[in-house]
Scaffold this motif. Structure first.
Motif, PDB file in Angstrom:
ATOM      1  N   SER A 146      10.217  35.097  44.223  1.00 19.96           N
ATOM      2  CA  SER A 146      11.386  35.585  43.476  1.00 19.96           C
ATOM      3  C   SER A 146      12.580  34.727  43.872  1.00 19.96           C
ATOM      4  O   SER A 146      12.625  34.200  45.002  1.00 19.96           O
ATOM      5  CB  SER A 146      11.680  37.042  43.835  1.00 19.96           C
ATOM      6  N   VAL A 147      13.550  34.639  42.977  1.00 18.31           N
ATOM      7  CA  VAL A 147      14.781  33.941  43.370  1.00 18.31           C
ATOM      8  C   VAL A 147      15.450  34.670  44.545  1.00 18.31           C
ATOM      9  O   VAL A 147      16.175  34.052  45.314  1.00 18.31           O
ATOM     10  CB  VAL A 147      15.770  33.785  42.185  1.00 18.31           C
ATOM     11  N   ALA A 148      15.172  35.971  44.686  1.00 19.20           N
ATOM     12  CA  ALA A 148      15.721  36.721  45.823  1.00 19.20           C
ATOM     13  C   ALA A 148      15.234  36.127  47.144  1.00 19.20           C
ATOM     14  O   ALA A 148      15.941  36.176  48.152  1.00 19.20           O
ATOM     15  CB  ALA A 148      15.329  38.194  45.732  1.00 19.20           C
ATOM     16  N   GLY A 149      14.046  35.551  47.140  1.00 15.48           N
ATOM     17  CA  GLY A 149      13.502  34.917  48.339  1.00 15.48           C
ATOM     18  C   GLY A 149      14.150  33.574  48.624  1.00 15.48           C
ATOM     19  O   GLY A 149      14.018  33.032  49.725  1.00 15.48           O
ATOM     20  N   ALA A 186       4.202  28.364  44.661  1.00 17.42           N
ATOM     21  CA  ALA A 186       4.840  29.636  44.317  1.00 17.42           C
ATOM     22  C   ALA A 186       5.685  29.452  43.067  1.00 17.42           C
ATOM     23  O   ALA A 186       6.146  28.347  42.769  1.00 17.42           O
ATOM     24  CB  ALA A 186       5.709  30.121  45.478  1.00 17.42           C
ATOM     25  N   VAL A 187       5.855  30.541  42.354  1.00 15.52           N
ATOM     26  CA  VAL A 187       6.777  30.569  41.223  1.00 15.52           C
ATOM     27  C   VAL A 187       7.825  31.625  41.562  1.00 15.52           C
ATOM     28  O   VAL A 187       7.475  32.715  42.028  1.00 15.52           O
ATOM     29  CB  VAL A 187       6.027  30.921  39.913  1.00 15.52           C
ATOM     30  N   THR A 242       7.919  25.563  45.241  1.00 10.94           N
ATOM     31  CA  THR A 242       8.363  26.823  44.637  1.00 10.94           C
ATOM     32  C   THR A 242       9.147  26.481  43.377  1.00 10.94           C
ATOM     33  O   THR A 242      10.184  25.823  43.440  1.00 10.94           O
ATOM     34  CB  THR A 242       9.251  27.617  45.613  1.00 10.94           C
ATOM     35  N   LEU A 243       8.584  26.877  42.262  1.00 14.03           N
ATOM     36  CA  LEU A 243       9.195  26.546  40.965  1.00 14.03           C
ATOM     37  C   LEU A 243       9.970  27.768  40.459  1.00 14.03           C
ATOM     38  O   LEU A 243       9.386  28.815  40.183  1.00 14.03           O
ATOM     39  CB  LEU A 243       8.083  26.156  39.981  1.00 14.03           C
ATOM     40  N   ALA A 244      11.278  27.627  40.352  1.00 11.95           N
ATOM     41  CA  ALA A 244      12.092  28.740  39.848  1.00 11.95           C
ATOM     42  C   ALA A 244      11.971  28.806  38.331  1.00 11.95           C
ATOM     43  O   ALA A 244      12.086  27.792  37.636  1.00 11.95           O
ATOM     44  CB  ALA A 244      13.547  28.545  40.255  1.00 11.95           C
ATOM     45  N   VAL A 245      11.686  30.008  37.836  1.00 13.39           N
ATOM     46  CA  VAL A 245      11.628  30.257  36.388  1.00 13.39           C
ATOM     47  C   VAL A 245      12.696  31.299  36.129  1.00 13.39           C
ATOM     48  O   VAL A 245      12.436  32.512  36.137  1.00 13.39           O
ATOM     49  CB  VAL A 245      10.225  30.749  35.974  1.00 13.39           C
ATOM     50  N   MET A 249      19.397  30.100  36.756  1.00 10.79           N
ATOM     51  CA  MET A 249      20.242  30.957  37.601  1.00 10.79           C
ATOM     52  C   MET A 249      20.498  30.362  38.990  1.00 10.79           C
ATOM     53  O   MET A 249      21.613  30.405  39.485  1.00 10.79           O
ATOM     54  CB  MET A 249      19.582  32.327  37.739  1.00 10.79           C
ATOM     55  N   THR A 250      19.461  29.817  39.621  1.00 10.53           N
ATOM     56  CA  THR A 250      19.647  29.349  41.007  1.00 10.53           C
ATOM     57  C   THR A 250      19.744  27.834  41.141  1.00 10.53           C
ATOM     58  O   THR A 250      20.379  27.332  42.052  1.00 10.53           O
ATOM     59  CB  THR A 250      18.501  29.834  41.926  1.00 10.53           C
ATOM     60  N   MET A 251      19.100  27.110  40.284  1.00 14.83           N
ATOM     61  CA  MET A 251      19.133  25.644  40.312  1.00 14.83           C
ATOM     62  C   MET A 251      18.949  25.051  41.710  1.00 14.83           C
ATOM     63  O   MET A 251      19.824  24.385  42.242  1.00 14.83           O
ATOM     64  CB  MET A 251      20.427  25.129  39.696  1.00 14.83           C
ATOM     65  N   GLY A 252      17.794  25.373  42.284  1.00 15.51           N
ATOM     66  CA  GLY A 252      17.429  24.723  43.551  1.00 15.51           C
ATOM     67  C   GLY A 252      18.142  25.312  44.762  1.00 15.51           C
ATOM     68  O   GLY A 252      18.162  24.707  45.828  1.00 15.51           O
TER      69      GLY A 252
END
Ligand code: NAP
Length: 253
Positions: A146-149, A186-187, A242-245, A249-252
């Motif tokens: 998760s982006v939370a991670g 991870a995604v 880890t690929l953010a989908v 929102m977070t951009m790396g």
């Protein structure tokens, strides 16, 4: 040239594969020819519905009950999967829960419940699946973080910690298993429309939307598209990532 996305002959186990993101992942893997072992813990009807959707489209799927936070039950599940469909080639660690609350009010039970499903469950299934993958010298593991991670989230200390743990587990396993033809990635989804996010109120949604350049919340299919790419032959040289989908929102972060 061989089709880089063909998963014919492969067996995929998707934890929590009956509904939400897990259902979209199960359907997408089946569309590429993989047989799918759909794990669920409580939602049998949803899992059966996902199995039905796959079979209607000519695919092969079975459902397997197990609480991923219970090591023994997972061992039994992997044995049942092996008996029914064969050894696991592709593992998608998707099962996850939230128990949100501010740190000062969060109970030890709320903290450990989330860690047990989201992180210990991912460890357990990765450990059990890797046995088959090592033998075959081929494997794909994708865990839904998760982006939370990546950036943390107020009110989700337990959840964010579990997902950061999933990311570190991913990197460590990638280092251990790379030589054996197994990739581990991870995604990290942002805000995806599922039962998990359904309770969030309009003001929280409006606030979140301000930080999403794509200006929309994601669909389970947006996450599934990233997962099947990482499971494909074409992603053979990508591991530990880890690929953010998340619509940007977070951009790396
Ligand atoms: P969801 O609709 O609430 O689905 C959760 C899934 O996890 C269900 O299939 C559920 O199956 C399964 N599950 C829960 N506890 C389990 C257990 N102990 N053992 C086995 N399966 C269990 O949530 P979702 O949005 O699809 O979330 C899927 C994954 O994406 C989770 O890891 C979540 O943290 C992650 N994620 C979601 C978002 C989002 O915005 N939706 C964002 C970032 C990350 P049963 O009902 O059968 O228990």
């Amino acid at each position: 040239m061989a089709d880089n996305t063909d998963l014919g002959g492969k067996l995929a186990l998707v934890t929590g594969g009956g509904r939400g993101i897990g259902r979209a992942v199960s359907l997408a893997l089946a569309r590429l020819g993989a047989s799918v072992a759909i794990n669920y813990s409580g939602s049998e009807a949803a899992a059966a519905e996902t199995r039905k959707l796959i079979r209607e489209r000519g695919g092969r799927a079975e459902i397997f009950r197990a609480d991923v936070s219970d090591f023994k039950l997972c061992e039994e599940m992997f044995a049942r999967v092996e008996d029914t469909l064969g050894g696991v080639d592709i593992l998608v660690n998707n099962a996850g829960i939230t128990r949100d609350g501010l740190l000062v009010r969060m109970t030890p039970e709320e903290f450990t419940a989330v860690l047990n499903v989201n992180l210990f469950g991912a460890f357990t299934c990765l450990k059990l699946a890797s046995r088959y993958m090592i033998k075959k010298r081929w494997g794909r593991v994708v865990s839904i973080a998760s982006v939370a991670g990546l950036v943390g989230n107020a009110g989700q200390a337990n959840y964010a910690a579990s997902k950061a743990g999933v990311i570190a587990l991913t990197k460590s396993a990638a280092r251990e298993l790379g030589r054996r033809g197994i990739t581990v990635n991870a995604v990290a989804p942002g805000f995806i429309e599922t039962d998990m996010t359904a309770p969030l109120g309009g003001d929280i949604r409006a606030e979140m939307l301000k930080n999403i350049p794509e200006n929309r919340f994601g669909a389970p299919e947006d996450v599934a598209a990233a997962v099947i790419f990482l499971c494909s032959e074409g992603a053979a040289y990508i591991t530990g990532q880890t690929l953010a989908v998340d619509g940007g929102m977070t951009m790396g972060g």
